[in-house]
Design a protein around this motif. Structure first.
Motif, short mmCIF file in Angstrom:
data_model
loop_
_atom_site.label_atom_id
_atom_site.label_comp_id
_atom_site.label_asym_id
_atom_site.label_seq_id
_atom_site.Cartn_x
_atom_site.Cartn_y
_atom_site.Cartn_z
N UNK A 1 0.83 -1.20 0.00
CA UNK A 1 0.00 0.00 0.00
C UNK A 1 0.86 1.26 0.00
N UNK A 2 2.02 1.19 0.64
CA UNK A 2 2.96 2.31 0.58
C UNK A 2 3.50 2.49 -0.83
N UNK A 3 3.68 1.38 -1.53
CA UNK A 3 4.17 1.44 -2.91
C UNK A 3 3.08 1.86 -3.88
N UNK A 4 1.86 1.39 -3.64
CA UNK A 4 0.74 1.65 -4.55
C UNK A 4 -0.44 2.24 -3.77
N UNK A 5 -0.32 3.47 -3.32
CA UNK A 5 -1.36 4.05 -2.45
C UNK A 5 -2.70 4.26 -3.14
N UNK A 6 -2.73 4.19 -4.48
CA UNK A 6 -3.99 4.38 -5.20
C UNK A 6 -4.72 3.07 -5.48
N UNK A 7 -4.14 1.96 -5.13
CA UNK A 7 -4.74 0.67 -5.44
C UNK A 7 -5.80 0.32 -4.39
N UNK A 8 -7.05 0.46 -4.77
CA UNK A 8 -8.15 0.17 -3.85
C UNK A 8 -8.13 -1.28 -3.40
N UNK A 9 -7.78 -2.17 -4.31
CA UNK A 9 -7.75 -3.59 -3.98
C UNK A 9 -6.77 -3.91 -2.87
N UNK A 10 -5.62 -3.25 -2.87
CA UNK A 10 -4.63 -3.49 -1.82
C UNK A 10 -5.15 -2.98 -0.48
N UNK A 11 -5.76 -1.80 -0.49
CA UNK A 11 -6.34 -1.26 0.74
C UNK A 11 -7.39 -2.21 1.30
N UNK A 12 -8.27 -2.69 0.45
CA UNK A 12 -9.33 -3.59 0.92
C UNK A 12 -8.77 -4.92 1.39
N UNK A 13 -7.72 -5.39 0.74
CA UNK A 13 -7.08 -6.63 1.18
C UNK A 13 -6.46 -6.45 2.56
N UNK A 14 -5.79 -5.32 2.77
CA UNK A 14 -5.21 -5.03 4.08
C UNK A 14 -6.30 -4.95 5.15
N UNK A 15 -7.38 -4.29 4.81
CA UNK A 15 -8.51 -4.16 5.75
C UNK A 15 -9.08 -5.53 6.09
N UNK A 16 -9.28 -6.36 5.08
CA UNK A 16 -9.88 -7.68 5.30
C UNK A 16 -8.98 -8.58 6.14
N UNK A 17 -7.69 -8.60 5.81
CA UNK A 17 -6.76 -9.44 6.57
C UNK A 17 -6.64 -8.94 8.01
N UNK A 18 -6.62 -7.63 8.18
CA UNK A 18 -6.55 -7.06 9.53
C UNK A 18 -7.77 -7.45 10.35
N UNK A 19 -8.93 -7.45 9.72
CA UNK A 19 -10.15 -7.86 10.42
C UNK A 19 -10.12 -9.35 10.77
#
Length: 492
Positions: free
Chosen positions: A73-91
């Motif tokens: 996400x730091x590398x690709x801050x515009x990638x919505x998919x990465x943000x949602x993946x991080x959110x899902x795994x964190x949950x």
């Protein structure tokens, strides 16, 4: 040209000269995602044993996925998919950890839930025929972020309105003040101790007002930034995860003009690094800082031998926070001052659901007074006591219990588990719910305890089988050790 043409690596004599000519447009979510990624990293770093396999393979795998997705996400801050993946795994990791004592992990879970829910509803709204509208996600979740900050500060004040937090001999505010004042020989200064106590109330009250006074948001914002930057450096506890979370929530909460300016500064810094190293350049400063911090701490261990593993890890991350948090504080302070007073920008009316999650969280933080959980209720470092039908809170003569859990206080007399006996010898009592959970986890264990004047001898999971808490109770309720001594010393 689009940002996707930036090569991942660009080490060598040829430097990119066209990065700054790429097509970029302001995106509030992109201004936020690097801060959210850093908050996730600081949170995982605070649970290092899950990274090294101590808590089992599921914890380890999910924890490393959080780290990996945060870096992506730091590398690709515009990638919505990465943000949602991080959110899902964190949950998923949060669900695995339940019950969770950490307040910041619970706040993070609520925020992650809001991000995931917003994206899901917007996706369903289009029937899956279009990409998720990042602007709409940003507009919705920033309402949640601001509400979570307000709730955090409200309970940060409310729970502390008790006799022991106001006592300079034991107040948790003094526990934070002492290590900061000790180098100046002021740790025992009564004025300084009282100032630390009452400044806590003042700063948090100003922060609440400033969250919704957009024109002069910078006043509370800057105070909060300084406060949350300093507390991890005190080394009193692992505050980096909490402070980085607050920074990220503030980035979502600041007015749009300030967010736009932050976006521009971040983009300029990222492009400078990308010109030199390619996309991976955004990670280079962090990698260098990490190596430097580890080297410094390792050298210090030569002068101060035999440090504990936890102390070494904590020291490394304090150094990292000192730089990362310091840079973030300076940049955000600059942005705030440049927007003081801030022009108010009207926002579309958010859907009703954005108030539901913060509302439920607000109610859950009343748990200590209702006889429910005494952990994960924004009552950290508050000196609050509500167990056994008594409280030190100045607004209650006795807690208005709706549930009986906190009335079931027991004193351990003997046990097959030495740590339970030691806790009892240290003057601590236990909520029976916690004893039942521990016996369930270890069926061969036994405990002898006194409850309401009656001794229960060698209780086991089998003898308490009919009283064992349900799955929901085990996952949602968690209680601190009970301390009836007065004044009540500061604990987490």
């Amino acid at each position: 040209m689009m940002a996707s043409v930036i090569p991942f690596l660009n080490f060598g004599p040829r430097k990119l000269s066209n990065v700054r000519s790429l097509a970029y447009t302001y995106d509030g979510l992109t201004a936020f995602t690097p801060f959210w990624a850093m908050a996730a990293i600081f949170s995982i770093a605070g649970d290092v044993y899950s990274l090294i396999g101590y808590k089992g393979p599921a914890y380890t795998i999910l924890s490393w996925f959080v780290v990996l997705l945060s870096l992506l996400l730091l590398l690709y801050p515009r990638r919505t998919g990465i943000l949602l993946a991080l959110v899902a795994v964190s949950l998923l990791l949060y669900g695995l950890r339940l019950p969770v004592a950490s307040n910041n992990k619970t706040i993070t879970a609520v925020m992650n839930g809001a991000i995931l829910l917003s994206a899901a509803l917007l996706y369903l709204k289009t029937g899956g025929r279009a990409a998720i509208d990042r602007t709409a996600v940003y507009s919705q979740i920033r309402v949640v972020a601001r509400a979570l900050l307000a709730i955090m500060y409200f309970y940060g004040i409310f729970h502390k309105i008790n006799t022991d937090f106001l006592d300079p001999s034991v107040s948790c505010a003094v526990g934070l003040y002492v290590p900061l004042a000790r180098p100046f020989g002021l740790e025992d200064n009564l004025f300084g101790r009282n100032l630390a106590i009452y400044a806590t109330f003042i700063i948090e009250a100003i922060a609440i007002v400033a969250l919704y006074w957009k024109r002069y948001f910078a006043i509370g914002f800057i105070l909060a930034l300084v406060f949350h930057y300093v507390i991890p450096i005190s080394a009193y506890s692992w505050y980096m995860d909490f402070s980085s979370l607050v920074f990220a929530l503030y980035v979502l909460s600041i007015p749009v003009p300030a967010s736009k300016q932050l976006y521009g500064i971040s983009l300029e810094a990222a492009n400078t690094l990308r010109e030199q190293f390619g996309r991976v350049g955004t990670l280079v400063p962090g990698a260098v800082l990490m190596v430097f911090a580890v080297a410094v701490v390792m050298l210090l261990t030569l002068a101060y031998p035999e440090p504990t593993f936890d102390m070494v890890v904590h020291s490394v991350w304090i150094l990292v926070w000192s730089v990362v948090g310091g840079v973030a504080m300076i940049v955000l302070t600059y942005v705030a001052l440049q927007n003081l007073p801030c022009d108010n920008v009207s926002a579309p009316r958010p859907p009703a659901w954005v108030y539901v999650l913060p509302g439920l969280f607000f109610l859950s933080c009343l748990s200590p007074y209702l006889g429910l959980k005494t952990e994960s209720s924004i009552n950290m470092f508050s000196n609050l006591h509500t167990e056994g039908g008594e409280t030190n809170h100045l607004l209650f003569s006795s807690p208005p219990y709706l549930f009986n859990y906190q009335n079931e206080v027991v004193k351990i007399v003997d046990s097959s588990e030495p740590y339970l006996v030691q806790q009892s010898r240290d003057g601590k009592y236990h909520i029976l719910h916690e004893i039942k959970k521990q016996l369930r986890w270890k069926p061969e264990a036994w405990v002898t305890y006194v409850k309401d004047g009656e001794t229960v001898t060698r209780a086991t999971a089998a003898t308490l089988a009919d009283e064992m808490p349900s799955l929901l109770e085990r996952k949602l309720l968690i209680f601190k050790l009970v301390d009836f001594s007065r004044p009540k010393v500061c604990t987490h």
